[in-house]
Write an enzyme that holds these catalytic residues in place. Structure first.
Site, PDB file in Angstrom:
ATOM      1  N   ASP A  13       0.821  -1.225   0.000  1.00 54.15           N
ATOM      2  CA  ASP A  13       0.000   0.000   0.000  1.00 54.15           C
ATOM      3  C   ASP A  13       0.848   1.265   0.000  1.00 54.15           C
ATOM      4  O   ASP A  13       0.435   2.295   0.524  1.00 54.15           O
ATOM      5  CB  ASP A  13      -0.954   0.039   1.217  1.00 54.15           C
ATOM      6  CG  ASP A  13      -1.791  -1.212   1.311  1.00 54.15           C
ATOM      7  OD1 ASP A  13      -2.244  -1.670   0.261  1.00 54.15           O
ATOM      8  OD2 ASP A  13      -1.960  -1.725   2.426  1.00 54.15           O
ATOM      9  N   LYS A  16       2.269   2.059  -5.082  1.00 52.21           N
ATOM     10  CA  LYS A  16       2.971   1.538  -6.267  1.00 52.21           C
ATOM     11  C   LYS A  16       2.133   1.726  -7.535  1.00 52.21           C
ATOM     12  O   LYS A  16       2.667   1.995  -8.601  1.00 52.21           O
ATOM     13  CB  LYS A  16       3.291   0.047  -6.101  1.00 52.21           C
ATOM     14  CG  LYS A  16       4.271  -0.239  -4.992  1.00 52.21           C
ATOM     15  CD  LYS A  16       4.476  -1.729  -4.817  1.00 52.21           C
ATOM     16  CE  LYS A  16       3.221  -2.452  -4.383  1.00 52.21           C
ATOM     17  NZ  LYS A  16       2.731  -2.132  -3.041  1.00 52.21           N
ATOM     18  N   GLY A  40      -4.299  -4.451  -4.472  1.00 55.21           N
ATOM     19  CA  GLY A  40      -5.326  -3.543  -4.942  1.00 55.21           C
ATOM     20  C   GLY A  40      -4.661  -2.232  -5.252  1.00 55.21           C
ATOM     21  O   GLY A  40      -3.927  -1.711  -4.423  1.00 55.21           O
ATOM     22  N   HIS A  41      -4.821  -1.750  -6.462  1.00 53.53           N
ATOM     23  CA  HIS A  41      -4.264  -0.431  -6.721  1.00 53.53           C
ATOM     24  C   HIS A  41      -5.343   0.489  -7.246  1.00 53.53           C
ATOM     25  O   HIS A  41      -6.185   0.115  -8.039  1.00 53.53           O
ATOM     26  CB  HIS A  41      -3.042  -0.458  -7.646  1.00 53.53           C
ATOM     27  CG  HIS A  41      -3.018  -1.570  -8.632  1.00 53.53           C
ATOM     28  ND1 HIS A  41      -2.344  -2.739  -8.415  1.00 53.53           N
ATOM     29  CD2 HIS A  41      -3.597  -1.687  -9.830  1.00 53.53           C
ATOM     30  CE1 HIS A  41      -2.504  -3.523  -9.447  1.00 53.53           C
ATOM     31  NE2 HIS A  41      -3.261  -2.923 -10.316  1.00 53.53           N
ATOM     32  N   GLN A 223       2.214  -5.932  -3.141  1.00 52.67           N
ATOM     33  CA  GLN A 223       2.585  -6.014  -1.712  1.00 52.67           C
ATOM     34  C   GLN A 223       3.906  -5.262  -1.466  1.00 52.67           C
ATOM     35  O   GLN A 223       4.197  -4.329  -2.182  1.00 52.67           O
ATOM     36  CB  GLN A 223       2.660  -7.471  -1.231  1.00 52.67           C
ATOM     37  CG  GLN A 223       1.297  -8.157  -1.139  1.00 52.67           C
ATOM     38  CD  GLN A 223       0.846  -8.757  -2.454  1.00 52.67           C
ATOM     39  OE1 GLN A 223       1.608  -9.375  -3.153  1.00 52.67           O
ATOM     40  NE2 GLN A 223      -0.415  -8.584  -2.787  1.00 52.67           N
TER      41      GLN A 223
HETATM   42  P1  IMP Z   1      -2.430 -12.779   1.781  1.00 56.09           P
HETATM   43  O1  IMP Z   1      -1.497 -12.233   0.758  1.00 56.09           O
HETATM   44  O2  IMP Z   1      -3.892 -12.531   1.464  1.00 56.09           O
HETATM   45  O3  IMP Z   1      -2.157 -14.222   2.111  1.00 56.09           O
HETATM   46  O4  IMP Z   1      -2.184 -11.970   3.149  1.00 56.09           O
HETATM   47  C1  IMP Z   1      -0.953 -12.079   3.866  1.00 56.09           C
HETATM   48  C2  IMP Z   1      -0.566 -10.744   4.480  1.00 56.09           C
HETATM   49  O5  IMP Z   1      -0.237  -9.824   3.442  1.00 56.09           O
HETATM   50  C3  IMP Z   1      -1.672 -10.072   5.290  1.00 56.09           C
HETATM   51  O6  IMP Z   1      -1.089  -9.337   6.341  1.00 56.09           O
HETATM   52  C4  IMP Z   1      -2.290  -9.091   4.298  1.00 56.09           C
HETATM   53  O7  IMP Z   1      -2.930  -8.007   4.935  1.00 56.09           O
HETATM   54  C5  IMP Z   1      -1.046  -8.653   3.542  1.00 56.09           C
HETATM   55  N1  IMP Z   1      -1.324  -8.194   2.186  1.00 56.09           N
HETATM   56  C6  IMP Z   1      -1.588  -8.942   1.099  1.00 56.09           C
HETATM   57  N2  IMP Z   1      -1.759  -8.162   0.020  1.00 56.09           N
HETATM   58  C7  IMP Z   1      -1.575  -6.899   0.419  1.00 56.09           C
HETATM   59  C8  IMP Z   1      -1.569  -5.637  -0.274  1.00 56.09           C
HETATM   60  O8  IMP Z   1      -1.769  -5.538  -1.480  1.00 56.09           O
HETATM   61  N3  IMP Z   1      -1.327  -4.549   0.493  1.00 56.09           N
HETATM   62  C9  IMP Z   1      -1.056  -4.634   1.830  1.00 56.09           C
HETATM   63  N4  IMP Z   1      -1.028  -5.779   2.503  1.00 56.09           N
HETATM   64  C10 IMP Z   1      -1.285  -6.918   1.805  1.00 56.09           C
END
Ligand code: IMP
Length: 427
Positions: A13, A16, A40-41, A223
């Site tokens: 977040d 990017k 999510g962007h 991420q």
């Molecule tokens: P997962 O990727 O859904 O398995 O989540 C694993 C961890 O990564 C959790 O703490 C999520 O909140 C975090 N996470 C996954 N995708 C994002 C993103 O795009 N932005 C911020 N945190 C993310």
């Protein structure tokens, strides 16, 4: 010719999507290399907001090619919905290529993600619930279904049947949940195949040809560094590799083909999901930053945890990804704070640490050591040059450069494309 990787330096977040969208003006190709619809962007163009999860941000330029690389896990229903959403916006968009080697996220992956979170109880990771971990588990276990399998209906049905023979008893007997019907699932997914067929390609080859032709290629990480499966705050991480090296594997390009790496850093720090966060603020300042920056997740709508900028983290990200430049985002959000703090190290049991510790039990006990700086009161969101920034904002940025050892290439002062100050040519 130039190839640039964009990576998140914190917990995701960082903005990017906006930086990719800005740099994409000069790019011919924009490539996603890991993650899935957990990302999510939000990109704002001419006042219109576009929220995307899987398709690279570059799609909003009609003359670009966007690539979903082999390292991404694709939920085809989400992808088809995004394509419909973009077509519905009546905006001319770029072309799309999807790797035949990208793995598919199946509905049972979402279900297993939910079950895994429930079973962790108080130690839950706070995943996005999009089935990302279980999809990468199947990939590593060599039982995953890939985008290319959608083109072979018989083979797809066979592998799906085999997977459900393993997954259904687990869901039904162990977790008391309904199983999945192989015929229904196959019909749904082979339906998506019809819509996606024209986009499926050997994307490593597509990218290689682009590089050979001297095109500008942008690799867009999802991420952030501290969510990297190897280097992040494990186990509070995602299941892929957001660091720059992930671009080579997840797009199928050799490391010698990468020219620059831009690390995107918020002017403060935020995190969604659980896990340690040394500079997290639990006071009014944290709440103020959250409201000022509208820090709520694009994918899940969860409020983001907010805190001061952490230079230890940024140095760590610079080392892991070999950053050649920084893009500092959300500088405008800090306008109005009388004092700013930057974390320059941690105190752990009386000892000063300057490098990011890997062990969570150490990180959890770390107290941030802060340096204080005066803030600025002016609205900076309309400025169009570095020189025009208040002196205190310039000092804040210069201090970041000194502490991280990486020059600043870009500054973002608002959500619009135009609210970006470029300090050097990225390509
Ligand atoms: P997962 O990727 O859904 O398995 O989540 C694993 C961890 O990564 C959790 O703490 C999520 O909140 C975090 N996470 C996954 N995708 C994002 C993103 O795009 N932005 C911020 N945190 C993310």
């Amino acid at each position: 010719m130039s190839t640039v990787v964009i990576v998140g330096t914190q917990w995701g977040d960082e903005g990017k999507g906006k930086i990719t969208d800005y740099l994409a003006r000069e790019a011919d190709f924009v490539v996603r290399y890991q993650g899935g619809s957990n990302a999510g962007h939000t990109v704002v163009v001419d006042g219109d907001e576009y929220r995307l999860h899987l398709i690279p941000s570059g799609i909003l330029y009609e003359d670009k090619t966007c690539v979903i690389g082999n390292g991404v896990v694709v939920e085809p229903g989400v992808l088809c919905a995004e394509l419909d959403y973009l077509h519905g916006k009546k905006r001319r968009i770029g072309s799309l290529r999807i790797s035949d080697c990208a793995h598919l996220v199946m509905p049972y992956h979402r279900c297993l993600d939910e079950i895994a979170e429930e079973s962790r109880g108080a130690d839950k990771i706070g995943t996005t619930g999009r089935g990302i971990g279980p999809a990468y588990m199947d990939k590593a276990a060599r039982v995953g279904l890939r985008v290319g399998d959608l083109l072979d209906p018989e083979g797809f049905r066979r592998q799906l049947q085999r997977n459900l023979e393993r997954v259904n008893p687990l869901l039904q007997k162990m977790y008391n949940r309904p199983g999945f019907d192989p015929d229904e699932l196959a019909a749904e997914y082979l339906g998506y195949a019809e819509q996606l067929r024209p986009y499926i390609a050997d994307t490593s080859l597509v990218i290689d040809e682009a590089i050979r032709q001297g095109k500008n290629v942008l690799f867009e990480g999802a991420q952030g560094t501290l969510l990297d499966n190897d280097h992040g705050t494990y186990p509070f991480v995602t299941s892929s590799h957001p660091v720059a090296g992930g671009a080579c594997i997840g797009a199928g390009v050799g490391p010698t083909k990468i020219d620059k790496v831009i690390g995107v850093a918020k002017a403060y720090t935020s995190r969604v999901g659980d896990g340690p966060f040394p500079t997290e603020l639990f006071d009014d300042v944290g709440a103020w930053i959250r409201e000022q920056g509208q820090e709520y997740g694009t994918t899940t709508g969860r409020p983001r945890r907010c805190g001061w900028l952490d230079a230890v983290i940024l140095r760590y990200a610079a080392r892991l990804s070999g950053l050649s430049g920084l893009a500092v985002t959300r500088l405008d959000t800090l306008s109005g704070l009388p004092t700013l703090k930057i974390c320059t190290g941690y105190l752990y049991k009386g000892e000063r640490l300057t490098e990011f510790p890997h062990r969570l039990e150490v990180l959890r006990e770390c107290q941030p050591v802060y340096e204080e700086m005066p803030g600025w009161q002016e609205d900076i969101s309309h400025l169009n040059s570095y020189e025009a920034l208040p002196e205190t904002a310039k000092r804040y940025l210069q201090r970041i450069v000194e502490l991280v050892g990486v020059p600043i290439a870009l500054i973002s002062i608002g959500r619009e494309r135009a609210q970006t100050i470029g300090l050097e040519d990225a390509f």
